[in-house]
Design an enzyme around this catalytic site. Sequence first.
Site, PDB file in Angstrom:
ATOM      1  N   ALA A   1       0.807  -1.232   0.000  1.00 45.94           N
ATOM      2  CA  ALA A   1       0.000   0.000   0.000  1.00 45.94           C
ATOM      3  C   ALA A   1       0.834   1.273   0.000  1.00 45.94           C
ATOM      4  CB  ALA A   1      -0.946  -0.003   1.195  1.00 45.94           C
TER       5      ALA A   1
ATOM      6  N   ILE B   1      -1.681   0.955  -6.888  1.00 44.76           N
ATOM      7  CA  ILE B   1      -3.061   0.524  -6.694  1.00 44.76           C
ATOM      8  C   ILE B   1      -3.392   0.368  -5.205  1.00 44.76           C
ATOM      9  CG2 ILE B   1      -4.664  -1.400  -7.086  1.00 44.76           C
ATOM     10  CD1 ILE B   1      -3.038  -1.808  -9.809  1.00 44.76           C
TER      11      ILE B   1
ATOM     12  N   TYR C   1       4.755 -16.138 -14.414  1.00 47.61           N
ATOM     13  CA  TYR C   1       3.920 -15.036 -13.918  1.00 47.61           C
ATOM     14  C   TYR C   1       2.445 -15.439 -13.908  1.00 47.61           C
ATOM     15  CZ  TYR C   1       1.481 -10.544 -13.701  1.00 47.61           C
ATOM     16  OH  TYR C   1       0.625  -9.519 -13.355  1.00 47.61           O
TER      17      TYR C   1
END
Length: 418
Positions: free
Chosen positions: A18, A22, A168
Amino acid sequence: MLPNTGKLAGCTLFITGASRGIGKAIALKAAKDGANIVIAAKTAEPHPTLPGTIYTAAAEIEAAGGKALPCIVNVREEQQIIHAVEKAVKTFGGIDILVNNASAISLTGTLETETKKVNLMMDVNVRGTYLTSKTCLPHLRKSRNAHILNLSPPMNLNPMWFKNHCAYTISKYGMSMCVLGMAEEFRGEVAVNALWPKTAIHTAAMDMLGGSGIEKQCRKTDILADAAYCILTKPKSFTGNFVIDEVLLREEGVKDFDVYAIAPGHPLMPDFFLDVETDMTAKLSGSQHEEPSGAGGSTGSAPAKPLSPVAETFRVIQGAMSEEYVRTTQGVFQFELSGDDGGTWYIDLKTKGGSTGFGKPPVTADVVMSMSSADFVKMFTGKLKPTMAFMSGKLRIKGNMALAIKLEKMLTQLNSKL
């Protein structure tokens, strides 16, 4: 933009990653309600190239009206997760919402992906999500409206999404499998959902992946913050969903999506794992809202229509763009394609960073090539030589022929990626 309702006032959100991007956008949206935000991220000291630390994010959250608890957390380290969760419970009295946002990315093929990169993606994306969820769940179960939200895609098993970056894809789908399993395991106690963007989102990571100029094809993080807010304010019966940001927001009555664009009106790049139309302004089909009837019920999932071969070709070309190609080519190519998924497309190898897209190029084209969509795909995948296409009449060229020859040289280097 989706207005705040105040529903998250006093709620405690534990958000991984955070400190920027995003994760921070979701934190700031909740902070406007007066929520408590646990910033669980690695960056305590300023990064040489990436903006923000857990402390600068905390200051922004407090300024927006929330309460912030910055915690140094590398989700690869279980003890750091446990310590941060304990600190959060001690500070705020519990945890109501977990957002698993921290993620690692390497868009490389199997032979090019170093083992340490494989370990990083599996450790952060899958194991980190799993362990953070496991550690928060005993506290989430005590909350009246508990939510886990993973920033992960619908599980699309089209091989196209595996062939270019297998490790990924496996790691992101691992996060999505946590949603499938935990939504059913904790049904009635904790809502567990996934959120994914329809288009590329402009973050520091996207700048590194796409290079200069990529931001014009992206949306702001605000769209994901609004979609996340919408999910997290729903009752916990809303669970097991793989939500696409734009689809959900359209259902919530949002009509103006230009407010989310970095460059309103510019063609947008579809995000990974979504088989979507090339027209990024069209509404996705199959977006009816249904209450989940079983494990993994899907709301706002991607439609079944596969990404067209033309759009996929341009997506790979964009991913392969480099300053070297731009420096050595110095040309803008316009393609007039007929047949399925025809229309005007371009490759800009003159402007800094380079770009591709649907529609006319941002500057006047040096070369205009006309051909069928099918032959275009064959040409860019090495099955049809441009010289042969031109000589046989399948390809018509107007403009600078020397640049057209330069493009052919670039194609031979790109073929291995297409």
